[in-house]
Design a protein around this motif. Structure first.
Motif, PDB file in Angstrom:
ATOM      1  N   GLY A 395     -42.826 -34.616  20.009  1.00  0.00           N
ATOM      2  CA  GLY A 395     -43.376 -33.974  18.816  1.00  0.00           C
ATOM      3  C   GLY A 395     -44.410 -34.812  18.110  1.00  0.00           C
ATOM      4  N   ARG A 396     -44.756 -35.976  18.675  1.00  0.00           N
ATOM      5  CA  ARG A 396     -45.723 -36.860  18.008  1.00  0.00           C
ATOM      6  C   ARG A 396     -47.149 -36.477  18.382  1.00  0.00           C
ATOM      7  NH1 ARG A 396     -42.687 -42.115  20.263  1.00  0.00           N
ATOM      8  NH2 ARG A 396     -42.609 -40.638  22.012  1.00  0.00           N
ATOM      9  N   SER A 397     -48.094 -36.986  17.589  1.00  0.00           N
ATOM     10  CA  SER A 397     -49.507 -36.731  17.861  1.00  0.00           C
ATOM     11  C   SER A 397     -50.138 -37.841  18.680  1.00  0.00           C
ATOM     12  CB  SER A 397     -50.285 -36.587  16.541  1.00  0.00           C
ATOM     13  OG  SER A 397     -50.187 -37.796  15.764  1.00  0.00           O
ATOM     14  N   GLU A 398     -49.510 -39.034  18.740  1.00  0.00           N
ATOM     15  CA  GLU A 398     -50.060 -40.127  19.530  1.00  0.00           C
ATOM     16  C   GLU A 398     -48.928 -41.062  19.944  1.00  0.00           C
ATOM     17  OE1 GLU A 398     -51.365 -43.628  16.481  1.00  0.00           O
ATOM     18  OE2 GLU A 398     -52.802 -41.942  16.677  1.00  0.00           O
ATOM     19  N   ILE A 399     -49.192 -41.881  20.967  1.00  0.00           N
ATOM     20  CA  ILE A 399     -48.211 -42.861  21.435  1.00  0.00           C
ATOM     21  C   ILE A 399     -48.946 -43.980  22.145  1.00  0.00           C
ATOM     22  CG2 ILE A 399     -47.832 -41.731  23.654  1.00  0.00           C
ATOM     23  CD1 ILE A 399     -44.892 -42.575  23.450  1.00  0.00           C
ATOM     24  N   ARG A 432     -57.985 -31.928  25.728  1.00  0.00           N
ATOM     25  CA  ARG A 432     -56.726 -31.815  24.988  1.00  0.00           C
ATOM     26  C   ARG A 432     -56.255 -33.152  24.452  1.00  0.00           C
ATOM     27  NH1 ARG A 432     -52.551 -28.299  28.388  1.00  0.00           N
ATOM     28  NH2 ARG A 432     -51.494 -28.557  26.393  1.00  0.00           N
ATOM     29  N   TYR A 433     -56.649 -34.262  25.146  1.00  0.00           N
ATOM     30  CA  TYR A 433     -56.175 -35.579  24.732  1.00  0.00           C
ATOM     31  C   TYR A 433     -57.352 -36.545  24.713  1.00  0.00           C
ATOM     32  CZ  TYR A 433     -52.027 -33.260  26.631  1.00  0.00           C
ATOM     33  OH  TYR A 433     -51.060 -32.356  26.935  1.00  0.00           O
ATOM     34  N   GLU A 434     -57.224 -37.551  23.891  1.00  0.00           N
ATOM     35  CA  GLU A 434     -58.196 -38.638  23.877  1.00  0.00           C
ATOM     36  C   GLU A 434     -57.446 -39.956  24.037  1.00  0.00           C
ATOM     37  OE1 GLU A 434     -60.281 -38.830  20.240  1.00  0.00           O
ATOM     38  OE2 GLU A 434     -58.507 -38.851  18.956  1.00  0.00           O
ATOM     39  N   ILE A 435     -58.118 -40.950  24.618  1.00  0.00           N
ATOM     40  CA  ILE A 435     -57.491 -42.239  24.889  1.00  0.00           C
ATOM     41  C   ILE A 435     -58.343 -43.340  24.267  1.00  0.00           C
ATOM     42  CG2 ILE A 435     -58.662 -42.410  27.118  1.00  0.00           C
ATOM     43  CD1 ILE A 435     -56.197 -43.914  28.149  1.00  0.00           C
ATOM     44  N   GLU A 436     -57.687 -44.307  23.676  1.00  0.00           N
ATOM     45  CA  GLU A 436     -58.350 -45.460  23.069  1.00  0.00           C
ATOM     46  C   GLU A 436     -57.756 -46.727  23.677  1.00  0.00           C
ATOM     47  OE1 GLU A 436     -58.755 -47.805  18.779  1.00  0.00           O
ATOM     48  OE2 GLU A 436     -57.769 -45.843  18.890  1.00  0.00           O
ATOM     49  N   PHE A 437     -58.605 -47.554  24.279  1.00  0.00           N
ATOM     50  CA  PHE A 437     -58.147 -48.793  24.894  1.00  0.00           C
ATOM     51  C   PHE A 437     -58.107 -49.905  23.845  1.00  0.00           C
ATOM     52  CE2 PHE A 437     -59.796 -46.403  28.497  1.00  0.00           C
ATOM     53  CZ  PHE A 437     -58.776 -46.576  29.420  1.00  0.00           C
ATOM     54  N   ARG A 457     -55.622 -34.064  20.724  1.00  0.00           N
ATOM     55  CA  ARG A 457     -56.760 -33.638  19.915  1.00  0.00           C
ATOM     56  C   ARG A 457     -56.344 -32.558  18.926  1.00  0.00           C
ATOM     57  NH1 ARG A 457     -61.548 -35.657  21.557  1.00  0.00           N
ATOM     58  NH2 ARG A 457     -61.662 -36.519  23.692  1.00  0.00           N
ATOM     59  N   PRO A 458     -56.939 -32.519  17.758  1.00  0.00           N
ATOM     60  CA  PRO A 458     -56.603 -31.486  16.777  1.00  0.00           C
ATOM     61  C   PRO A 458     -56.855 -30.089  17.348  1.00  0.00           C
ATOM     62  CG  PRO A 458     -57.908 -33.238  15.756  1.00  0.00           C
ATOM     63  CD  PRO A 458     -57.925 -33.488  17.225  1.00  0.00           C
ATOM     64  N   GLY A 459     -55.912 -29.219  17.183  1.00  0.00           N
ATOM     65  CA  GLY A 459     -56.053 -27.849  17.661  1.00  0.00           C
ATOM     66  C   GLY A 459     -55.586 -27.621  19.070  1.00  0.00           C
ATOM     67  N   ALA A 460     -55.255 -28.722  19.816  1.00  0.00           N
ATOM     68  CA  ALA A 460     -54.806 -28.558  21.195  1.00  0.00           C
ATOM     69  C   ALA A 460     -53.367 -28.053  21.219  1.00  0.00           C
ATOM     70  CB  ALA A 460     -54.906 -29.888  21.947  1.00  0.00           C
ATOM     71  N   HIS A 461     -53.050 -27.139  22.123  1.00  0.00           N
ATOM     72  CA  HIS A 461     -51.706 -26.594  22.228  1.00  0.00           C
ATOM     73  C   HIS A 461     -50.801 -27.619  22.888  1.00  0.00           C
ATOM     74  CE1 HIS A 461     -53.068 -22.709  20.849  1.00  0.00           C
ATOM     75  NE2 HIS A 461     -54.055 -22.759  21.750  1.00  0.00           N
ATOM     76  N   ALA A 462     -49.553 -27.561  22.607  1.00  0.00           N
ATOM     77  CA  ALA A 462     -48.582 -28.519  23.135  1.00  0.00           C
ATOM     78  C   ALA A 462     -47.877 -27.994  24.374  1.00  0.00           C
ATOM     79  CB  ALA A 462     -47.528 -28.823  22.070  1.00  0.00           C
ATOM     80  N   ASP A 463     -48.373 -26.884  24.962  1.00  0.00           N
ATOM     81  CA  ASP A 463     -47.718 -26.386  26.179  1.00  0.00           C
ATOM     82  C   ASP A 463     -48.195 -27.180  27.376  1.00  0.00           C
ATOM     83  OD1 ASP A 463     -49.826 -23.640  27.137  1.00  0.00           O
ATOM     84  OD2 ASP A 463     -50.282 -25.440  25.979  1.00  0.00           O
ATOM     85  N   ALA A 464     -47.486 -27.137  28.460  1.00  0.00           N
ATOM     86  CA  ALA A 464     -47.790 -27.923  29.654  1.00  0.00           C
ATOM     87  C   ALA A 464     -48.318 -27.046  30.769  1.00  0.00           C
ATOM     88  CB  ALA A 464     -46.557 -28.695  30.137  1.00  0.00           C
ATOM     89  N   ALA A 465     -48.963 -25.947  30.434  1.00  0.00           N
ATOM     90  CA  ALA A 465     -49.458 -25.031  31.476  1.00  0.00           C
ATOM     91  C   ALA A 465     -50.615 -25.651  32.204  1.00  0.00           C
ATOM     92  CB  ALA A 465     -49.869 -23.718  30.844  1.00  0.00           C
TER      93      ALA A 465
END
Length: 465
Positions: A395-399, A432-437, A457-465
């Motif tokens: 349920g988090r927005s980043e990790i 859908r996702y962004e990565i920061e090194f 990313r804001p507005g991206a759905h959390a489904d795994a389709a």
């Protein structure tokens, strides 16, 4: 910087003088006998002795025409002073010892001349393999072996230069064959120049099953995969900048991408060069076949000699017996040996062999199923990677990568592809996702790598389709 601004200005004077053979042979002799075997600068007396021994040996071989006159030690001193004056050798002192060394730029030229003199040839199959090894080494260890990429580019350019040399040399051989005035000269030029120099050496190498092109597909595939891997490009670019191989104002990632593109271009164009070489060889062989087919016509033939003899006899028929040079009349009839073609042998009929329907080996079936399961677990697709990212995020927005727990091989296979999110699958997941090194590194019992943060990313759905 131009070549002649780097080398000493008078360097080529001894090689352009009337005694140029003496100085060219002397430089190579002294280089092999005095400078090459020693790890330190030799003494001046040792160099003078080497020069004196060379002059005495040359005089004993009957080549005293270009040897200066005088006593042996005076001649050696005069030649030595000439080499120092023109920039080949440099003197310096170590306390009371007078040492001699080669000028740095002149030494590089002498190394090249020495390799040419020894007739050193490079294995271009090995050169192409070196390109592939360099790419694989840079991809596997970008932090430590980025120099391997620059070496791979240098090897690719050397190989393409060699291909052009072969093509141009073959065209020159074709022109020389066509300029020959007689049939004998044509065949001598063909077998001496074309066959021995090109067909048996370089060209034959390109036609065998071990030819350098067998690594071409692997090189193009490896370089293309590296271009599409932005994380790898970034790491290699940082290594270039850290190790001083990046020009001021140049972006490291762009430099790496350009070098990889040049390697791909070289090996994509190699097929066209080989086609050009094959076309030249086909023309030469076709001309030689035509020369052999019409050799009587080219060489004059016995028909022309017989016609000339008959004209001479007809002109002096009123004199009775006519003396004719024996070379004009053949001693035997101009007929060749009979050529009876051998009858074609009947083909042996194919014997009928009964076929048996064998049941598949259970072990082979289990092995095939195991391979399918291995491919399924190790192949990362867009849905599989998306499902893994969503499971990790929850349920988090980043990790952060260091907070991700790997509990199975499937987790490890997916985790080690997360750093490719910006480019993998054509950038599909980057929507859908962004990565920061990050500057830190993360480590677990599976892998040690650069730490990073994955954000939805804001507005991206959390489904795994």
């Amino acid at each position: 910087m131009p070549l002649f601004d780097v080398l000493p200005p008078d360097l080529f004077k001894p090689l352009a003088a009337p005694a140029k053979r003496l100085y060219s042979d002397l430089l190579l002799h002294v280089f092999h006998e005095t400078f090459e075997p020693s790890a330190e600068a030799p003494r001046r007396a040792d160099v003078l002795r080497a020069i004196e021994a060379f002059l005495l040996a040359r005089e004993s071989e009957g080549e005293e025409g270009d040897v200066p006159a005088g006593r042996p030690e005076e001649r050696a001193r005069a030649v030595y002073d000439r080499l120092v004056e023109t920039g080949w050798m440099v003197e310096h002192r170590d306390r009371y010892l007078r040492l001699v060394d080669l000028d740095p730029e002149a030494a590089g030229l002498l190394h090249l001349l020495s390799r040419i003199e020894r007739g050193e040839t490079r294995s271009y199959g090995g050169a192409v393999l070196e390109v592939l090894s360099g790419l694989e080494g840079a991809a596997a260890h970008p932090d430590e072996r980025s120099e391997a990429l620059r070496n791979a580019l240098r090897g690719a350019e050397d190989f393409m230069g060699h291909m052009r040399t072969v093509a141009v040399s073959l065209r020159q051989a074709e022109e020389r064959i066509l300029r020959q005035p007689s049939l004998r000269a044509i065949f001598r030029q063909f077998f001496g120049d074309f066959v021995e120099r090109h067909l048996i050496r370089d060209f034959k190498t390109l036609q065998t099953k071990d030819n350098p092109f067998r690594f071409r597909t692997a090189i193009i595939r490896q370089a293309t995969e590296m271009i599409e891997n932005r994380a790898l490009l970034s790491t290699l670019g940082e290594a270039y900048g850290r190790e001083g191989r990046l020009d001021a104002g140049r972006d490291g990632e762009e430099e790496i991408r350009e070098e990889l593109s040049r390697i791909v271009h070289v090996f994509e164009a190699a097929e066209r060069h080989l086609d050009s070489i094959n076309a030249t060889v086909a023309r030469i062989e076709r001309r030689m076949v035509n020369a052999a087919r019409h050799m009587d016509r080219i060489a004059g033939g016995s028909t022309a000699d017989l016609a000339e003899a008959l004209r001479l006899v007809a002109a002096r028929a009123h004199e009775g017996e006519v003396p004719v040079a024996p070379v004009l009349l053949p001693r035997i009839l101009p007929l060749g040996p009979p050529h009876v073609p051998a009858p074609r042998r009947d083909k042996v009929p194919v014997a009928a062999v009964p076929l048996r329907d064998l049941a598949p080996d259970p072990a082979a079936l289990r092995y095939a199923r195991a391979k399918e399961e291995y491919v399924r677990r190790t192949r990362v697709t867009a849905p599989v990677l998306t499902a893994y990212v969503e499971r990790v995020l929850g349920g988090r927005s980043e990790i952060r990568a260091r907070d991700v727990t790997l509990s199975s091989v499937d987790d490890f296979v997916a985790f080690q592809r997360l750093r490719e999110l910006p480019s993998i699958f054509g950038g599909l997941l980057s929507k859908r996702y962004e990565i920061e090194f990050l500057d830190e590194r993360c480590a677990n019992r599976w892998i040690t790598c650069q730490d990073f943060v994955i954000r939805r990313r804001p507005g991206a759905h959390a489904d795994a389709a």
